[in-house]
Design an enzyme around this catalytic site. Sequence first.
Site, PDB file in Angstrom:
ATOM      1  N   LYS A 121       0.830  -1.203   0.000  1.00  0.00           N
ATOM      2  CA  LYS A 121       0.000   0.000   0.000  1.00  0.00           C
ATOM      3  C   LYS A 121       0.862   1.249   0.000  1.00  0.00           C
ATOM      4  O   LYS A 121       0.661   2.164  -0.808  1.00  0.00           O
ATOM      5  CB  LYS A 121      -0.925   0.016   1.214  1.00  0.00           C
ATOM      6  CG  LYS A 121      -1.891   1.194   1.240  1.00  0.00           C
ATOM      7  CD  LYS A 121      -2.239   1.631   2.643  1.00  0.00           C
ATOM      8  CE  LYS A 121      -1.120   2.442   3.260  1.00  0.00           C
ATOM      9  NZ  LYS A 121      -1.484   3.038   4.570  1.00  0.00           N
ATOM     10  N   ASP A 139      -6.091   0.667   0.912  1.00  0.00           N
ATOM     11  CA  ASP A 139      -6.069   0.675   2.370  1.00  0.00           C
ATOM     12  C   ASP A 139      -7.439   0.218   2.872  1.00  0.00           C
ATOM     13  O   ASP A 139      -8.267  -0.270   2.106  1.00  0.00           O
ATOM     14  CB  ASP A 139      -5.700   2.061   2.904  1.00  0.00           C
ATOM     15  CG  ASP A 139      -6.777   3.094   2.623  1.00  0.00           C
ATOM     16  OD1 ASP A 139      -7.782   2.773   1.942  1.00  0.00           O
ATOM     17  OD2 ASP A 139      -6.622   4.242   3.104  1.00  0.00           O
TER      18      ASP A 139
END
Length: 215
Positions: A121, A139
Amino acid sequence: MTRRELYRKVTGWFSANMEVAETELHYDSAFHLLIAVILSAQCTDKRVNIYTPAIFARFPQPEDLAEASFEEVYGMIKSISFPNNKAKHLIGMAKMLAEDFSSVVPSEPEQLEKLPGVGRKTANVIASVIYDKPVIAVDTHVFRVSRRIGLSKGSTVEAVEKDLTAGFPAELRGKAHHWLILHGRYVCTARKPKCEECGLRDLCNEYKLNNLRIR
């Protein structure tokens, strides 16, 4: 409605209603954004922004942070979640940048993921925001909103990322990440989504299912 039609309508709505979609983390360089994103894990951007000005002033370059002691870094971030691990990661990240990357934050996610404290991420955020790479960072907000609307049925972050990457055109992927994260942060919240305020509710799978259950 086909998946392609859903993506087209969702893209159209966000384009018309969220023209400005960008990170809420404050930064002034790729290195400082990397620090901020590492600190933001399981912590709000608003809280991170309180502490980063002092961190950025103290550590303008990777070499400065690489030479810092654990105690100093910990002291500066102790009010942020998981300060022990994050202090270690920040110092390790800065050392690797200085030693292996000539103090330049790499542009490719695969290279970024080699840095301590940098997962997929975080790597995708940096690659997208700084280098305009056509990648999508997933996320908790992006994962939740994508599945609720029906943009993805994936049960893992990797599966959702794959669906979003296929669904959004390359030139919009970076913006799409911010569309979804901001929508999840302020409208499609985890516990009490504000469905009555949501302009996407008529497209949203979960909203439709909830209405059917009520009836």
